[in-house]
Design an enzyme around this catalytic site. Sequence first.
Site, mmCIF file in Angstrom:
data_model
loop_
_atom_site.group_PDB
_atom_site.id
_atom_site.type_symbol
_atom_site.label_atom_id
_atom_site.label_comp_id
_atom_site.label_asym_id
_atom_site.label_seq_id
_atom_site.Cartn_x
_atom_site.Cartn_y
_atom_site.Cartn_z
ATOM 1 N N ASP A 27 0.682 -1.211 -0.045
ATOM 2 C CA ASP A 27 -0.056 0.115 0.348
ATOM 3 C C ASP A 27 0.651 1.573 -0.131
ATOM 4 O OD1 ASP A 27 -2.589 1.326 -0.187
ATOM 5 O OD2 ASP A 27 -2.518 1.501 2.192
ATOM 6 N N ARG A 40 -1.036 8.339 -10.434
ATOM 7 C CA ARG A 40 -1.006 7.563 -9.944
ATOM 8 C C ARG A 40 -1.010 6.538 -9.977
ATOM 9 N NH1 ARG A 40 -3.917 7.548 -4.970
ATOM 10 N NH2 ARG A 40 -5.000 4.978 -5.177
ATOM 11 N N HIS A 44 2.138 2.901 -8.746
ATOM 12 C CA HIS A 44 1.765 1.884 -9.321
ATOM 13 C C HIS A 44 2.885 1.218 -10.289
ATOM 14 C CE1 HIS A 44 -1.863 1.840 -6.746
ATOM 15 N NE2 HIS A 44 -2.676 2.548 -8.558
ATOM 16 N N THR A 73 -10.646 -6.937 -4.072
ATOM 17 C CA THR A 73 -12.175 -7.704 -4.670
ATOM 18 C C THR A 73 -12.839 -6.125 -4.263
ATOM 19 O OG1 THR A 73 -13.094 -8.305 -2.359
ATOM 20 C CG2 THR A 73 -12.223 -9.538 -4.253
ATOM 21 N N ASN A 75 -10.931 -3.006 -4.959
ATOM 22 C CA ASN A 75 -10.611 -2.236 -6.078
ATOM 23 C C ASN A 75 -10.932 -1.703 -7.425
ATOM 24 O OD1 ASN A 75 -6.410 -3.099 -4.220
ATOM 25 N ND2 ASN A 75 -8.274 -1.316 -4.032
ATOM 26 N N SER A 199 -7.841 -4.230 5.504
ATOM 27 C CA SER A 199 -8.540 -4.626 4.091
ATOM 28 C C SER A 199 -8.520 -5.486 3.923
ATOM 29 C CB SER A 199 -7.714 -3.183 3.218
ATOM 30 O OG SER A 199 -7.551 -1.975 4.107
HETATM 31 C C1 IPE Z 1 -5.090 -3.001 0.367
HETATM 32 O O1 IPE Z 1 -4.934 -1.336 -0.110
HETATM 33 C C2 IPE Z 1 -5.558 -3.664 -0.899
HETATM 34 C C3 IPE Z 1 -3.785 -3.694 -1.786
HETATM 35 C C4 IPE Z 1 -3.075 -3.371 -1.366
HETATM 36 C C5 IPE Z 1 -3.958 -4.729 -3.127
HETATM 37 P P1 IPE Z 1 -5.942 -0.535 -0.414
HETATM 38 O O2 IPE Z 1 -5.947 1.095 0.041
HETATM 39 O O3 IPE Z 1 -7.259 -1.017 -1.341
HETATM 40 O O4 IPE Z 1 -6.813 -0.002 1.289
HETATM 41 P P2 IPE Z 1 -7.114 0.426 1.942
HETATM 42 O O5 IPE Z 1 -9.314 1.373 0.993
HETATM 43 O O6 IPE Z 1 -7.126 2.251 2.038
HETATM 44 O O7 IPE Z 1 -8.719 0.068 2.617
HETATM 45 C C1 IPE Z 2 -1.399 0.148 -2.746
HETATM 46 O O1 IPE Z 2 -1.248 1.494 -3.568
HETATM 47 C C2 IPE Z 2 -2.110 -0.338 -4.603
HETATM 48 C C3 IPE Z 2 -3.780 -0.500 -4.709
HETATM 49 C C4 IPE Z 2 -4.465 -0.672 -4.187
HETATM 50 C C5 IPE Z 2 -4.061 -1.290 -6.278
HETATM 51 P P1 IPE Z 2 -2.845 2.237 -3.114
HETATM 52 O O2 IPE Z 2 -3.271 2.651 -4.668
HETATM 53 O O3 IPE Z 2 -3.686 2.281 -2.419
HETATM 54 O O4 IPE Z 2 -2.158 4.211 -2.637
HETATM 55 P P2 IPE Z 2 -2.396 5.190 -1.454
HETATM 56 O O5 IPE Z 2 -3.169 4.224 -0.466
HETATM 57 O O6 IPE Z 2 -3.723 5.319 -2.135
HETATM 58 O O7 IPE Z 2 -1.411 5.976 -1.498
HETATM 59 MG MG MG Z 3 -4.220 2.559 -0.767
#
Ligand code: IPE
Ligand code: IPE
Ligand code: MG
Length: 244
Positions: A27, A40, A44, A73, A75, A199
Site C-alpha cells: 500500500d 497514481r 503503481h 475485490t 479495488n 483491508s
Molecule cells: C489494500 O489497499 C489493497 C491492496 C494493497 C491491493 P487499499 O488502498 O485498497 O486499502 P484501503 O482502501 O486503504 O483500506
Molecule cells: C496500493 O496502493 C495498490 C493498490 C491498492 C492497487 P494504493 O493505490 O492504495 O496507494 P494509496 O493508498 O492511495 O497511497
Molecule cells: Mg491504499
Amino acid sequence: MPLFSKKSKPPTINSARLPKHIAIIMDGNGRWAKARGLPRTAGHAAGAETFRRIATYCKDIGVDYLTVYAFSTENWKRPEDEVQAIMGLLEKYLAEAIEKMERDGVRLKILGDTSPLSPKLLQMIRQTEAISARTQGMQANICVNYGGRDEIVHAARAYMRQGGKPEELTEAALAERLYSAGIPDPDLIIRPGGEYRTSNFLLWQSAYSELYFTDTLWPDFKERELDRAILAYQSRDRRFGGLK
Ligand code: IPE
Ligand code: IPE
Ligand code: MG
C-alpha cells in the site's frame, strides 16, 4: 559506555528463525506518486519495481513463501484507467516471469477470483502455473481480485457443491478449498503505507500471524525495512493461545 555506541552494528536477523511465509499489503503507491506530482499509475509502476526487489531479496535470504496483495475485490471501485494500469503491470510482470522464473527458481501462483480477468491474463496465469509445477524454489503468491470474504464464500460454495454435509464441515475441509489451499498460514504480515488495517487480506489465514505496520510507502520500501520487520517478528512471543 552507552549500550549502543555509534560503532555497534545493527542487530542482524537470525536466519535459523526466519518466517517461512511473509505476506505484504503493498500500500501507498498513490500517495508516493502524488507527493512527486506524478499520476497514481506512476506509483503503481514504482510499486511493481519494489515487488521485484523484495521478492528477489526474500528468495535470497531463504523465505519459502511470499504473498503480496496486488488488487482487492474492492479495488474495482477505482477509476477505469487506474484499474487498467494495474492489470497492465500484472501482464508485464507475468510476461517477464514466463521467461525467467525457471532460471530464477521462483514459483508463481495467483490467488483470487480470476474469472473477470482478461483472456490474455488468464492465459498467462495458466502458463506461469504450468512452469511453476516443474520449478523448485520460493513460491510467490500474487493476490489479484482477492478478498478474504470472497475467498471464504467461494470455499463454502465449493464444499456444498461437492455434496459436503454441514455437520461434517471442519476447519481443515474449509481451508482445503481456499485459494491458499496447501500454503501454510503467513507467519508475518507487513503493511506499509501507514494504515492500520488489513483491508480484507487473508482473513482466515491471519488468525495467528504477527502483524507489522510501517509508515514507509510501498515504493520506498527497501530490503533494510524487511530486515526490520523480520527482526520485530523474531522478538515476538508466539503462543497460539497456549502458555509459554
Ligand atoms: C489494500 O489497499 C489493497 C491492496 C494493497 C491491493 P487499499 O488502498 O485498497 O486499502 P484501503 O482502501 O486503504 O483500506
Ligand atoms: C496500493 O496502493 C495498490 C493498490 C491498492 C492497487 P494504493 O493505490 O492504495 O496507494 P494509496 O493508498 O492511495 O497511497
Ligand atoms: Mg491504499
